[in-house]
Design a protein around this motif. Structure first.
Motif, PDB file in Angstrom:
ATOM      1  N   ALA A  53       0.922  -1.055  -0.138  1.00  0.00           N
ATOM      2  CA  ALA A  53       0.163  -0.057   0.006  1.00  0.00           C
ATOM      3  C   ALA A  53       0.959   1.159   0.179  1.00  0.00           C
ATOM      4  O   ALA A  53       1.975   1.255   0.660  1.00  0.00           O
ATOM      5  CB  ALA A  53      -0.799   0.026   1.191  1.00  0.00           C
ATOM      6  N   SER A  54       0.544   2.339  -0.705  1.00  0.00           N
ATOM      7  CA  SER A  54       1.391   3.392  -0.837  1.00  0.00           C
ATOM      8  C   SER A  54       0.600   4.670  -0.368  1.00  0.00           C
ATOM      9  O   SER A  54       1.116   5.830  -0.201  1.00  0.00           O
ATOM     10  CB  SER A  54       1.724   3.365  -2.348  1.00  0.00           C
ATOM     11  OG  SER A  54       0.595   3.760  -3.377  1.00  0.00           O
ATOM     12  N   SER A  55      -0.794   4.440  -0.069  1.00  0.00           N
ATOM     13  CA  SER A  55      -1.535   5.674   0.366  1.00  0.00           C
ATOM     14  C   SER A  55      -2.645   5.222   1.144  1.00  0.00           C
ATOM     15  O   SER A  55      -2.970   3.882   1.267  1.00  0.00           O
ATOM     16  CB  SER A  55      -1.945   6.428  -0.878  1.00  0.00           C
ATOM     17  OG  SER A  55      -2.998   5.679  -1.432  1.00  0.00           O
ATOM     18  N   GLY A  56      -3.166   5.923   1.875  1.00  0.00           N
ATOM     19  CA  GLY A  56      -4.205   5.700   2.606  1.00  0.00           C
ATOM     20  C   GLY A  56      -3.846   5.537   4.341  1.00  0.00           C
ATOM     21  O   GLY A  56      -2.742   5.560   4.612  1.00  0.00           O
ATOM     22  N   SER A  57      -4.848   5.079   4.872  1.00  0.00           N
ATOM     23  CA  SER A  57      -4.365   4.826   6.412  1.00  0.00           C
ATOM     24  C   SER A  57      -4.398   3.336   6.598  1.00  0.00           C
ATOM     25  O   SER A  57      -3.957   3.098   7.874  1.00  0.00           O
ATOM     26  CB  SER A  57      -5.661   5.473   7.221  1.00  0.00           C
ATOM     27  OG  SER A  57      -6.825   4.801   6.865  1.00  0.00           O
ATOM     28  N   LEU A  58      -4.487   2.349   5.888  1.00  0.00           N
ATOM     29  CA  LEU A  58      -4.467   1.060   6.056  1.00  0.00           C
ATOM     30  C   LEU A  58      -3.245   0.482   5.371  1.00  0.00           C
ATOM     31  O   LEU A  58      -3.202   0.412   3.989  1.00  0.00           O
ATOM     32  CB  LEU A  58      -5.934   0.393   5.919  1.00  0.00           C
ATOM     33  CG  LEU A  58      -6.091  -1.006   5.964  1.00  0.00           C
ATOM     34  CD1 LEU A  58      -5.799  -1.132   7.433  1.00  0.00           C
ATOM     35  CD2 LEU A  58      -7.344  -1.521   5.671  1.00  0.00           C
ATOM     36  N   THR A  60       0.011   1.194   5.426  1.00  0.00           N
ATOM     37  CA  THR A  60       1.133   1.953   4.813  1.00  0.00           C
ATOM     38  C   THR A  60       2.210   1.921   5.879  1.00  0.00           C
ATOM     39  O   THR A  60       3.286   2.452   5.950  1.00  0.00           O
ATOM     40  CB  THR A  60       0.706   3.306   4.642  1.00  0.00           C
ATOM     41  OG1 THR A  60       0.068   3.863   5.740  1.00  0.00           O
ATOM     42  CG2 THR A  60      -0.248   3.464   3.317  1.00  0.00           C
TER      43      THR A  60
END
Length: 66
Positions: A53-58, A60
């Protein structure tokens, strides 16, 4: 371990290494282990590589795989 592998390992563990039969049993055991190792490596390499994952709150901050 399947039945053939356990039979090979039992035969090799009880073999007398001073005889040709004992040496052959150990050689067969080593070959069987090499084949199992190669098969396991192929299975591991066949697993898909999941993108991180490169973005978001989950996902990263911690990357954990089961």
């Amino acid at each position: 371990m399947d039945a053939l592998s356990s039979a090979v390992s039992l035969n090799a563990s009880s073999a007398n290494l001073g005889t040709a039969q004992g040496t052959a049993a150990v050689t067969v055991l080593k070959r069987a282990m090499d084949i199992q190792s190669a098969s396991a490596l192929q299975l591991i390499q066949a697993l898909p590589q999941l993108p991180l994952a490169s973005s978001g709150s989950l996902g990263t901050r911690l990357n954990a795989m089961a």
